[in-house]
Scaffold this active site. Sequence first.
Site, PDB file in Angstrom:
ATOM      1  CG  ASP A  32      78.942 -46.429  62.000  1.00 39.55           C
ATOM      2  OD1 ASP A  32      79.124 -45.239  62.335  1.00 39.55           O
ATOM      3  OD2 ASP A  32      79.492 -47.387  62.584  1.00 39.55           O
TER       4      ASP A  32
ATOM      5  CG  HIS B 153      82.344 -44.050  63.337  1.00 40.42           C
ATOM      6  ND1 HIS B 153      81.892 -45.288  62.926  1.00 40.42           N
ATOM      7  CD2 HIS B 153      83.682 -44.177  63.498  1.00 40.42           C
ATOM      8  CE1 HIS B 153      82.920 -46.130  62.862  1.00 40.42           C
ATOM      9  NE2 HIS B 153      84.015 -45.476  63.195  1.00 40.42           N
TER      10      HIS B 153
ATOM     11  CD  GLU C  31      89.882 -43.539  67.135  1.00 42.69           C
ATOM     12  OE1 GLU C  31      90.091 -43.804  68.330  1.00 42.69           O
ATOM     13  OE2 GLU C  31      88.859 -43.905  66.531  1.00 42.69           O
TER      14      GLU C  31
END
Length: 352
Positions: A271, A239, A161
Amino acid sequence: MKRAVVAAVLALAACGHTAGAPTAPTTPPPAANEPDPLRAAAGAAGKLVGTAVQSAFLNDSRYAAVFARHFDYVTAEYEMKWDPIERTRGSEDFSGGDAIAAFAAARGMRVKGHALVWHQAVPSWVGGLSADDLRTEVERHIRSVASHYRGRVLAWDVVNEAIDDATLGLRDSTFRQKLGDRYIADAFRIAHDADPQALLFYNDYGGEALGGKSDAIFALVKGLVDQGVPIDGVGLQMHVRAGAPPDEAGVAANMRRIAALGLRVNISEMDVRVGDIGGATPANLDRQRSVYRSLVAVCVAEPACHAATFWGFTDAHSWIYAAYGADAPLLFDAQYAPKPAFSGVLDALMRR
Ligand code: XIL
């Protein structure tokens, strides 16, 4: 058919990467009504199928059984990050990550280390370091952790990130402020030196399909490749929200351009939230199934995509609740029954 699938899994295990080479898979015997193991389907497709776990959950026999039956790749959700390892400067605790690695090795799973350099889960003492001390400590941390797990991990998320969402330049983390932009290339070089066998990944979120964030990630990793930095691939966290999933064709094109750099790619933390479209209604769980199916299918179709990892597998445990509120983002419900999302992933792995 079943025998062919098992043979393919064993062949994959036998000819795979040397680091973290698994012992023979020992999935528990299937109880009645258990769904087909994802790991067999993934093996037949030449992919690894993974999940994030926490070591404490492994003591729950239902959790451990479902984990071992379906997955052949595991990421430590938390316990291989810098803060849990070295909350006190100079004193390292590898117990959580070691427990996960031991469970994995005993069951023929591979391990992905996560994450060596990240602006979160940094021990508080790191914040006060001078630039020189930070450089020394970051190098020592990467060397120590990558050496500790050498031979036991297939891959590392080396830098996590690093792109800023607003500017799409490098995030203004303590690493960048004190060490300069080169901290990223340096991290990969140090990790490679400490564990030359491990596949080294840059990992990020929100850059799954084509767009500004994925362009920034692509530019960053292309720059590393052009400089000869030892990077092996890019992790797309994934995500996502069932109501607004990334564009499938865009994800395929993004994976393709990363592959064209000679890099691997993986789905690293998938997810699929349903909270913002009204929660776990039957219709929403079916939308969730189709998002899982279509995006995992993109990985299955892309030769450079070697693994699909989910950020947990049971709705009993997910980081989503703390970060975004009530939801049902994973493949199994809180009682460990497979959801439509599970069928979506199995269908994708079986190319149906
Ligand atoms: C999250 C874990 O799931 C939480 O348990 C922890 O408290 C914070 O980190 N992107 C990442 C992961 O790369 O490491 C994050 O994991 C989720 C977002």
